[in-house]
Design an enzyme around this catalytic site. Structure first.
Site, PDB file in Angstrom:
ATOM      1  N   PHE A 137     -31.378 -35.903 -47.540  1.00 31.95           N
ATOM      2  CA  PHE A 137     -30.987 -37.311 -47.619  1.00 31.95           C
ATOM      3  C   PHE A 137     -30.704 -37.655 -49.065  1.00 31.95           C
ATOM      4  CE2 PHE A 137     -31.610 -41.852 -48.163  1.00 31.95           C
ATOM      5  CZ  PHE A 137     -30.766 -42.336 -47.175  1.00 31.95           C
ATOM      6  N   ASP A 222     -32.365 -33.829 -56.628  1.00 30.80           N
ATOM      7  CA  ASP A 222     -32.505 -35.235 -56.251  1.00 30.80           C
ATOM      8  C   ASP A 222     -34.005 -35.543 -56.180  1.00 30.80           C
ATOM      9  OD1 ASP A 222     -32.748 -37.668 -55.020  1.00 30.80           O
ATOM     10  OD2 ASP A 222     -31.322 -37.257 -53.410  1.00 30.80           O
ATOM     11  N   LYS A 251     -35.896 -45.014 -56.894  1.00 30.51           N
ATOM     12  CA  LYS A 251     -37.102 -45.542 -56.257  1.00 30.51           C
ATOM     13  C   LYS A 251     -38.184 -46.052 -57.216  1.00 30.51           C
ATOM     14  CE  LYS A 251     -36.640 -44.041 -51.549  1.00 30.51           C
ATOM     15  NZ  LYS A 251     -35.567 -43.110 -51.229  1.00 30.51           N
TER      16      LYS A 251
HETATM   17  C1  PLP Z   1     -34.140 -43.046 -50.969  1.00 30.18           C
HETATM   18  C2  PLP Z   1     -33.414 -41.838 -51.389  1.00 30.18           C
HETATM   19  C3  PLP Z   1     -32.081 -41.893 -51.849  1.00 30.18           C
HETATM   20  C4  PLP Z   1     -31.273 -43.159 -51.810  1.00 30.18           C
HETATM   21  O1  PLP Z   1     -31.762 -44.140 -52.667  1.00 30.18           O
HETATM   22  P1  PLP Z   1     -31.179 -45.629 -52.560  1.00 30.18           P
HETATM   23  O2  PLP Z   1     -31.840 -46.336 -53.716  1.00 30.18           O
HETATM   24  O3  PLP Z   1     -31.549 -46.176 -51.224  1.00 30.18           O
HETATM   25  O4  PLP Z   1     -29.705 -45.551 -52.724  1.00 30.18           O
HETATM   26  C5  PLP Z   1     -31.506 -40.737 -52.313  1.00 30.18           C
HETATM   27  N1  PLP Z   1     -32.178 -39.572 -52.316  1.00 30.18           N
HETATM   28  C6  PLP Z   1     -33.442 -39.478 -51.890  1.00 30.18           C
HETATM   29  C7  PLP Z   1     -34.141 -38.169 -51.941  1.00 30.18           C
HETATM   30  C8  PLP Z   1     -34.106 -40.604 -51.399  1.00 30.18           C
HETATM   31  O5  PLP Z   1     -35.354 -40.499 -50.937  1.00 30.18           O
END
Ligand code: PLP
Length: 398
Positions: A137, A222, A251
């Site tokens: 994700f 990420d 986050k």
């Molecule tokens: C939450 C998340 C995202 C997306 O972040 P947003 O601030 O909602 O755009 C991307 N990568 C990972 C691993 C996430 O947990």
């Protein structure tokens, strides 16, 4: 407003992308939240791994209020003092030499994807393709869903951004076999979050790093969910004893003030030149001041030691719970205070019951209960969660 008044207004005026939630939280302090009707909750989700320091953290609140009274925004047409201090501090605590600031995880990943592509274009050898993982994700913008290896996030949004290939997570052989001369980067979460809290084998990230080195590829990690202390170290990749070329954060970066960042090595940073990328709000005085205060608290002596100790207690408590329920619990997994409990059954009814009993947590896919507590939780909170969990599971007859 009470909960039903808030719900009525929501149902009339907000686009229904989130479904019904039944709960409006209006105040928080530490690990405790209160709803619009005055009921109290114990937070085991941190607003999806955002409020890692808990709610209304004094240091962050002070930084935000002081900065708000001074200057909220000027744009990146000008130097921004809190932003450059933040970049310096982030570099002091990581591999990254340089930073680009934005407002969310998806944007941090967009920046990483654009940087990787432009890096190779600048070298005169375009390698536009990126390999990412199934069940990953990376966010909801078009580039980020294209990087995300889950068809449910693609449906109806085609045509996607071309050039992404998805491989099974934690399978180094398939990853190696997928690399072609057009591959420019590999993009992974150190622990998959949304996709079910999946922890790879001990040596997986090390092998991925070696593969990137052998082929000269850029490694994009990420760390939007795993970063900022969530897994027990400031960044999850520290535990794999590697560094990426590019890392994405968001986050928890500003403990609730929207902010994203992409950090990279000096070498990778050469991909971006004047005019190649920009953000109006990115790294503005307010979010940067909040992030500076957040980073200061997270890196305070002993803080992350405490997180690791709490995590040991939490995992032990959940392992014991799993042993008491061998028929309903498939597995407890995770790293630090990023924990998933996979059940045999869909977990939404359990999450609803926990909420009614005063515990906030969430899912990671249909059958995984996900806990992302504020990193400041203590053993008494874990005890309370476990006793509520036990009775909720009992009520469901699991
Ligand atoms: C939450 C998340 C995202 C997306 O972040 P947003 O601030 O909602 O755009 C991307 N990568 C990972 C691993 C996430 O947990």
């Amino acid at each position: 407003m009470n909960t039903s008044e808030i719900q009525a207004l929501n149902d009339r005026h907000v686009i229904n992308t989130y479904g019904t939630r039944k709960l409006a939280l209006t105040r928080g302090e530490g690990v405790i939240l209160w709803d619009a009707d005055g009921r109290e909750y114990l937070d085991f989700f941190s607003g999806i791994a955002v409020c890692n320091l808990g709610h209304a953290h004094p240091g962050v609140t002070r930084a935000v209020t002081e900065q708000a009274a001074k200057l909220l925004h000027v744009s990146n047409l000008y130097y921004i003092e809190p932003q450059v201090k933040l970049a310096e501090q982030l570099s002091a605590h990581s591999f990254a030499d340089r930073w680009f600031f934005c407002n969310s995880g998806a944007e941090a990943n967009e920046a990483a994807i654009k940087l990787a592509r432009r890096y190779w274009a600048q070298q005169g050898t375009p390698k536009p393709e990126i390999i990412s993982a199934k069940e990953s994700f990376h966010g909801r913008t078009l580039g980020a869903i294209s990087a995300t290896g889950q068809p449910k996030y693609h449906e109806g949004f085609e045509a996607l951004v071309p050039g992404f290939h998805y491989v099974p997570y934690n399978d180094i052989e398939v990853l190696a076999a997928t690399i072609t001369p057009a591959t420019g980067a590999i993009m992974l979460e150190p622990v998959q979050g949304e996709g079910g809290v999946r922890v790879p084998d001990e040596d997986y990230l090390k092998q991925v790093r070696a593969l990137c080195d052998a082929h000269g590829l850029l490694l994009i990690l990420d760390e939007v969910q795993t970063g900022l202390g969530r897994t027990g170290t400031l960044f999850a990749h520290e535990q794999a004893d590697i560094t990426p070329d590019i890392m994405c954060l968001a986050k928890a970066l500003a403990n609730g003030v929207p902010m994203g960042a992409m950090g990279c090595t000096e070498r990778a940073a050469a991909g971006f030149t004047v005019g190649s990328h920009a953000s109006t709000f990115g790294g503005n005085p307010l979010s940067s001041a909040a992030a500076l205060a957040t980073l200061e608290a997270l890196t305070e002596d002993g803080f992350l030691d405490g997180v690791r100790k709490t995590a040991v207690l939490f995992h032990a408590a959940l392992d014991a719970f799993a042993q008491r329920h061998p028929k309903s619990v498939v597995e407890v997994r995770g790293k630090g205070l990023m924990v998933g409990v996979e059940f045999q059954e869909p977990v939404m009814p359990l999450i609803q019951k926990l909420q009614e009993a005063g515990i906030i947590c969430g899912p990671a896919g249909p059958k995984v209960l996900r806990f992302l507590p504020p990193l400041i939780i203590e053993s008494e909170h874990i005890d309370r969660l476990l006793s509520v969990l036990e009775s909720c599971v009992g009520e469901l007859g699991w």
